[in-house]
Design a protein around this motif. Structure first.
Motif, PDB file in Angstrom:
ATOM      1  N   LEU A 229      62.384 -35.523  23.427  1.00 31.85           N
ATOM      2  CA  LEU A 229      61.150 -36.142  23.941  1.00 31.85           C
ATOM      3  C   LEU A 229      59.921 -35.357  23.491  1.00 31.85           C
ATOM      4  N   LEU A 230      60.025 -34.030  23.491  1.00 33.07           N
ATOM      5  CA  LEU A 230      58.911 -33.190  23.032  1.00 33.07           C
ATOM      6  C   LEU A 230      58.591 -33.479  21.565  1.00 33.07           C
ATOM      7  N   GLY A 231      59.627 -33.658  20.742  1.00 29.67           N
ATOM      8  CA  GLY A 231      59.413 -33.984  19.332  1.00 29.67           C
ATOM      9  C   GLY A 231      58.670 -35.298  19.148  1.00 29.67           C
ATOM     10  N   ILE A 232      59.043 -36.294  19.943  1.00 32.02           N
ATOM     11  CA  ILE A 232      58.377 -37.605  19.863  1.00 32.02           C
ATOM     12  C   ILE A 232      56.915 -37.492  20.296  1.00 32.02           C
ATOM     13  N   LEU A 233      56.676 -36.792  21.411  1.00 33.12           N
ATOM     14  CA  LEU A 233      55.300 -36.606  21.898  1.00 33.12           C
ATOM     15  C   LEU A 233      54.466 -35.786  20.913  1.00 33.12           C
ATOM     16  N   ALA A 234      55.101 -34.804  20.270  1.00 29.61           N
ATOM     17  CA  ALA A 234      54.395 -33.992  19.276  1.00 29.61           C
ATOM     18  C   ALA A 234      53.969 -34.849  18.089  1.00 29.61           C
ATOM     19  N   ILE A 336      47.568 -27.294  20.020  1.00 27.44           N
ATOM     20  CA  ILE A 336      47.976 -28.522  20.717  1.00 27.44           C
ATOM     21  C   ILE A 336      49.450 -28.448  21.100  1.00 27.44           C
ATOM     22  N   GLY A 337      50.272 -27.962  20.169  1.00 31.86           N
ATOM     23  CA  GLY A 337      51.698 -27.875  20.439  1.00 31.86           C
ATOM     24  C   GLY A 337      52.034 -26.949  21.598  1.00 31.86           C
ATOM     25  N   ALA A 338      51.355 -25.810  21.669  1.00 35.99           N
ATOM     26  CA  ALA A 338      51.610 -24.862  22.759  1.00 35.99           C
ATOM     27  C   ALA A 338      51.240 -25.472  24.112  1.00 35.99           C
ATOM     28  N   PHE A 339      50.084 -26.121  24.193  1.00 30.90           N
ATOM     29  CA  PHE A 339      49.652 -26.715  25.460  1.00 30.90           C
ATOM     30  C   PHE A 339      50.465 -27.968  25.804  1.00 30.90           C
ATOM     31  N   LEU A 340      50.879 -28.717  24.794  1.00 29.85           N
ATOM     32  CA  LEU A 340      51.740 -29.873  25.038  1.00 29.85           C
ATOM     33  C   LEU A 340      53.081 -29.412  25.621  1.00 29.85           C
ATOM     34  N   GLY A 341      53.645 -28.349  25.035  1.00 30.07           N
ATOM     35  CA  GLY A 341      54.903 -27.815  25.543  1.00 30.07           C
ATOM     36  C   GLY A 341      54.780 -27.306  26.972  1.00 30.07           C
ATOM     37  N   LEU A 342      53.661 -26.620  27.246  1.00 30.33           N
ATOM     38  CA  LEU A 342      53.427 -26.117  28.610  1.00 30.33           C
ATOM     39  C   LEU A 342      53.305 -27.273  29.598  1.00 30.33           C
ATOM     40  N   LEU A 343      52.549 -28.310  29.226  1.00 27.93           N
ATOM     41  CA  LEU A 343      52.374 -29.467  30.106  1.00 27.93           C
ATOM     42  C   LEU A 343      53.711 -30.146  30.403  1.00 27.93           C
ATOM     43  N   MET A 344      54.500 -30.341  29.358  1.00 26.64           N
ATOM     44  CA  MET A 344      55.779 -31.032  29.534  1.00 26.64           C
ATOM     45  C   MET A 344      56.728 -30.220  30.416  1.00 26.64           C
ATOM     46  N   ALA A 345      56.823 -28.910  30.154  1.00 27.10           N
ATOM     47  CA  ALA A 345      57.706 -28.050  30.951  1.00 27.10           C
ATOM     48  C   ALA A 345      57.250 -28.000  32.406  1.00 27.10           C
ATOM     49  N   THR A 346      55.941 -27.943  32.617  1.00 28.42           N
ATOM     50  CA  THR A 346      55.380 -27.905  33.969  1.00 28.42           C
ATOM     51  C   THR A 346      55.730 -29.172  34.742  1.00 28.42           C
ATOM     52  N   ILE A 347      55.545 -30.316  34.115  1.00 29.58           N
ATOM     53  CA  ILE A 347      55.857 -31.605  34.763  1.00 29.58           C
ATOM     54  C   ILE A 347      57.353 -31.728  35.033  1.00 29.58           C
ATOM     55  N   LEU A 348      58.179 -31.349  34.058  1.00 28.11           N
ATOM     56  CA  LEU A 348      59.639 -31.444  34.220  1.00 28.11           C
ATOM     57  C   LEU A 348      60.122 -30.571  35.370  1.00 28.11           C
ATOM     58  N   ASN A 349      59.617 -29.353  35.439  1.00 26.16           N
ATOM     59  CA  ASN A 349      60.074 -28.431  36.494  1.00 26.16           C
ATOM     60  C   ASN A 349      59.528 -28.804  37.874  1.00 26.16           C
ATOM     61  N   ALA A 367      55.597 -25.572  16.658  1.00 25.72           N
ATOM     62  CA  ALA A 367      56.212 -25.932  15.381  1.00 25.72           C
ATOM     63  C   ALA A 367      56.258 -27.443  15.195  1.00 25.72           C
ATOM     64  N   ALA A 368      56.517 -28.163  16.279  1.00 28.54           N
ATOM     65  CA  ALA A 368      56.654 -29.614  16.192  1.00 28.54           C
ATOM     66  C   ALA A 368      55.352 -30.295  15.783  1.00 28.54           C
ATOM     67  N   VAL A 400      63.583 -30.334  16.408  1.00 28.39           N
ATOM     68  CA  VAL A 400      62.378 -30.961  16.982  1.00 28.39           C
ATOM     69  C   VAL A 400      61.293 -31.134  15.919  1.00 28.39           C
ATOM     70  N   ALA A 401      61.179 -30.172  14.998  1.00 26.32           N
ATOM     71  CA  ALA A 401      60.196 -30.285  13.912  1.00 26.32           C
ATOM     72  C   ALA A 401      60.496 -31.502  13.039  1.00 26.32           C
ATOM     73  N   LEU A 402      61.762 -31.750  12.767  1.00 24.83           N
ATOM     74  CA  LEU A 402      62.151 -32.929  11.975  1.00 24.83           C
ATOM     75  C   LEU A 402      61.875 -34.218  12.734  1.00 24.83           C
ATOM     76  N   ILE A 403      62.199 -34.229  14.028  1.00 23.56           N
ATOM     77  CA  ILE A 403      61.925 -35.416  14.858  1.00 23.56           C
ATOM     78  C   ILE A 403      60.430 -35.703  14.889  1.00 23.56           C
ATOM     79  N   ALA A 404      59.629 -34.659  15.072  1.00 33.05           N
ATOM     80  CA  ALA A 404      58.171 -34.829  15.139  1.00 33.05           C
ATOM     81  C   ALA A 404      57.616 -35.359  13.825  1.00 33.05           C
ATOM     82  N   LYS A 405      58.095 -34.803  12.716  1.00 33.27           N
ATOM     83  CA  LYS A 405      57.611 -35.250  11.404  1.00 33.27           C
ATOM     84  C   LYS A 405      57.882 -36.737  11.200  1.00 33.27           C
ATOM     85  N   TYR A 406      59.113 -37.167  11.449  1.00 32.46           N
ATOM     86  CA  TYR A 406      59.467 -38.564  11.170  1.00 32.46           C
ATOM     87  C   TYR A 406      58.890 -39.519  12.205  1.00 32.46           C
ATOM     88  N   THR A 407      58.638 -39.026  13.408  1.00 31.30           N
ATOM     89  CA  THR A 407      57.919 -39.844  14.392  1.00 31.30           C
ATOM     90  C   THR A 407      56.495 -40.110  13.917  1.00 31.30           C
TER      91      THR A 407
END
Length: 422
Positions: A229-234, A336-349, A367-368, A400-407
């Motif tokens: 999901l993080l790869g897609i959002l990235a 953007i990637g660092a803050f996106l990851g933080l936001l996603m982890a915060t919401i999930l937890n 990286a994504a 995740v980097a590959l998923i993000a690229k192709y998304t």
């Protein structure tokens, strides 16, 4: 062996020796240029940001000063010649008649420095890449025998520059392969291995520390669906960044006066910085803060702040570049990637009791988004691992980097680098 074959072999040997000598010289010059720009920018940005953080008025003063300095330098020192970023390198490598003139070295060095130090919401990566590429390009104009190796020698400078900037030798050569050269040969590997060796040796001699002090302990298989999901959002976020840069470029192209561009850009930047100081400069100071506070108290205010940062970052980056600032999407993508990851982890937890590790999501997110923004997953993988000097997340980052690229390619098949060449 015929005499003709012997002569041909001897000529190849002479050319190879000259290429090795040229690569050594380019690598040394590019490495010192990159490390000078890196440390000078870090020093000035830290001083100016501290001033602005203590007195908000500077958030309004610094951006317009920086953009005006760059404008006057371009007008009077660099004779109204604009910096077009990495597209200049593509033009030089694809055409036999075009090259990177020597003035690109001081032009990108100085403009990149002033852009970031005075709060421009981008990074010095593109300034480093183009100025070091110009060092490589200079060699083929000095020696006729190098004309067939222009791309390889340009990549030598870039490999050294990226290696120094991110303390990651593999990322340097991969960026040259994935983004610039697109294809390789024996000469490419010979010359660029020399570059990464010289740059790595300088990093070792200077005891350069990783950009971010991060401790990665482990990662869990149950987090794999969340990584996907993080790869897609990235990928989606990278498209937003790319489209914003292109949109601002088109809209600013309709404005005749450079001063109007500067005023509009500085206003957008200043208002955003006053509300979200994390957007100042390359944003690495803000990333270091969130890395050091991996378990923040979750509040609606925190979530709203991160959302605001994620929405505004592509806008202020685009405004910086469209107003005449020197930079690109490297640092903004990592940010953007660092803050996106933080936001996603915060919401999930907080809301789903997922028990994921926030710091893992921040690193993978970096990286994504970078992979999706420049369509270079392997560069993003080694660059981010080099920035934290840890390879524990190697396989999750790669996936995740590959998923993000192709998304991102599925939504919008271009990057800011190749849109105008499509």
């Amino acid at each position: 062996m015929t005499s003709y074959t012997k002569i041909k072999k001897k000529i190849r040997l002479i050319i190879t020796r000259k290429l090795i000598i040229a690569s050594l010289l380019i690598s040394v010059l590019s490495s010192f240029l990159a490390i000078s720009l890196k440390h000078t920018t870090e020093y000035l940005e830290s001083i100016f940001f501290l001033k602005a953080a203590n007195n908000t008025i500077y958030m309004f003063v610094f951006p317009i000063i920086g953009l005006l300095i760059i404008h006057f330098l371009r007008q009077y020192l660099f004779k109204k010649k604009e910096n077009k970023g990495i597209t200049e390198i593509f033009d030089a490598t694809k055409s036999k008649n075009k090259s990177l003139p020597l003035y690109k070295i001081p032009s990108h060095f100085v403009n990149g420095l002033f852009t970031v130090a005075f709060g421009g919401s981008t990074g010095i990566e593109v300034s480093t890449v183009v100025s070091t590429a110009a060092i490589g390009a200079a060699s083929h104009r000095k020696e006729n025998v190098f004309r067939n190796y222009k791309t390889e020698l340009i990549c030598v400078g870039i490999t050294a520059g990226i290696t120094i900037l991110f303390s990651s030798p593999i990322a340097g050569i991969l960026f040259s392969m994935e983004v610039i050269a697109k294809k390789t040969n024996k000469i490419f590997f010979l010359t660029n291995i020399i570059a990464l060796t010289i740059a790595s040796a300088l990093l070792l001699l200077m005891n350069e520390e990783p950009l971010f002090s991060v401790t990665i302990t482990t990662w869990h298989f149950y987090a794999i669906p969340y990584f996907i999901l993080l790869g897609i959002l990235a990928g989606i976020n990278s498209v937003f960044l790319t489209k914003m840069v292109l949109f601002f470029k088109r809209q600013y192209g309709k404005i005749a006066s450079d001063y109007h561009k500067i005023i509009i850009g500085a206003l957008i930047l200043s208002l955003s910085l006053a509300e979200f100081p994390q957007l100042y400069g390359d944003g690495y100071h803000a990333m270091k803060d969130i890395f050091s506070a991996t378990n923040p108290v979750t509040t609606l205010s925190l979530i709203a702040t991160i959302l605001g940062i994620l929405i505004l970052k592509p806008i202020v980056t685009s405004a910086t570049l469209a107003s005449g600032g020197d930079g690109g999407v490297f640092a903004p993508s990592l940010f953007i990637g660092a803050f996106l990851g933080l936001l996603m982890a915060t919401i999930l937890n907080t809301f789903f009791d997922a028990n994921v590790i926030p710091i893992n999501f921040m690193v993978i997110g970096m990286a994504a988004v970078l992979s999706a923004s420049i369509h270079a997953p392997f560069t993003a993988l080694f660059l981010v691992c080099g920035m934290i000097n840890d390879y524990t997340l190697f396989f999750p980052i790669l996936a995740v980097a590959l998923i993000a690229k192709y998304t991102s390619k599925l939504i919008f098949p271009f990057t800011v680098y190749n849109y105008n060449r499509a």
